[in-house]
Scaffold this active site. Structure first.
Site, PDB file in Angstrom:
ATOM      1  N   SER A 176      41.211  35.641  39.147  1.00 57.33           N
ATOM      2  CA  SER A 176      39.838  35.201  39.456  1.00 57.33           C
ATOM      3  C   SER A 176      38.894  36.381  39.358  1.00 57.33           C
ATOM      4  CB  SER A 176      39.789  34.628  40.875  1.00 57.33           C
ATOM      5  OG  SER A 176      38.444  34.456  41.301  1.00 57.33           O
ATOM      6  N   TYR A 192      41.224  36.083  49.956  1.00 55.90           N
ATOM      7  CA  TYR A 192      41.335  35.403  48.658  1.00 55.90           C
ATOM      8  C   TYR A 192      41.126  36.404  47.523  1.00 55.90           C
ATOM      9  CZ  TYR A 192      40.363  32.557  44.599  1.00 55.90           C
ATOM     10  OH  TYR A 192      40.386  32.035  43.324  1.00 55.90           O
TER      11      TYR A 192
END
Ligand code: 8X3
Length: 250
Positions: free
Chosen positions: A136, A149
């Site tokens: 990501s 995250y």
């Protein structure tokens, strides 16, 4: 015949990858927790051969058993797409729930490395293979509420690049795909089923679609054998890195 193993295949980017890579000479091993969704996806992937594998990526013993239990003609995995993962919660570090952090580490890191470690020795013995990790932009660009995250995705990005170093001199390729905002059930999961909050993330903008990321995966896979796509960082046109933020007292 090429055998492609996709984790988190039941929806979003994983399902889009399955549909994009479904070809006559391909076998797709579709792994995820939700067997009913996998069955629907398998039907949509014809003419590719599909093998459905109900699997909780956080269960390392289940991963080992699933790999060992694959039919003998599917043991030689050519491509592993480590897609399973996601975000849970957007609270700041002082307010976040420790169990959410742990769950993100279990899926994004432990599940991914367990799958990789399970598949890579076979690839090395056969002298061929391609690992695609879905990381990501959160691994490169920190933002509030994403300490764990983003930290997990930074790990995935580093892990991908370091494996390139480990595998130098072999024909095994590793590619790290780093998407920005993609409209999937990512936000629904992050906000624990709060549909209106999830929808507000994408309202008034034009996010990426899961199919856009599947195209990136296909590009990396279809590159000639002498070409290794190390990283693809991709954002919607209407998203950009924000840079450091500043607090002011007046
Ligand atoms: C998710 C990317 O921009 O939605 O991996 O946080 S973003």
């Amino acid at each position: 015949m090429r055998t492609i193993f996709i984790t988190g295949a039941s929806s979003g980017i994983g399902a889009a990858c399955a549909r994009a890579l479904a070809r006559e000479n391909t076998t797709l091993i579709l792994a995820a927790r939700r067997e009913d969704k996998l069955r629907d996806l398998a039907a949509a992937c014809a003419p590719a051969r599909t093998h459905i594998l109900p699997l909780d990526i956080t269960d390392s013993a289940a991963i080992h058993a699933a790999l060992a239990g694959l039919p003998s003609d599917l043991q030689a995995i050519d491509v592993l797409i480590n897609n399973a993962g996601g975000a849970i919660g957007l609270e700041g570090a002082a307010e976040a729930h420790l169990e959410d952090w742990q769950r993100m580490i279990d899926t994004n890191i432990t599940g991914l490395i367990t799958m990789t470690r399970g598949v890579l020795p076979g690839m090395k013995a056969r002298g061929r293979g391609h690992i695609i990790n879905i990381s990501s932009i959160a691994g490169s660009y920190p933002y509030a509420g994403a300490a764990v995250y983003g930290g997990c995705k930074a790990f995935v990005t580093y892990f991908s690049l370091a494996m390139r170093a480990d595998l130098l001199g072999t024909s095994i390729r590793v590619s790290n795909i780093e998407p920005g905002m993609v409209e999937t059930d990512f936000s629904l999961v992050r906000f624990k089923g709060d549909a209106s909050r999830a929808a507000s993330v994408y309202a008034g903008t034009a996010p990426l679609k899961a199919e856009d990321i599947a195209e990136c995966v296909r590009f990396a896979l279809d590159a000639p054998a002498h070409v290794n796509i190390n990283r693809i960082e991709v954002m919607p046109t209407m998203q950009a890195p924000g840079g450091p933020v500043v607090a002011r007292t007046s």
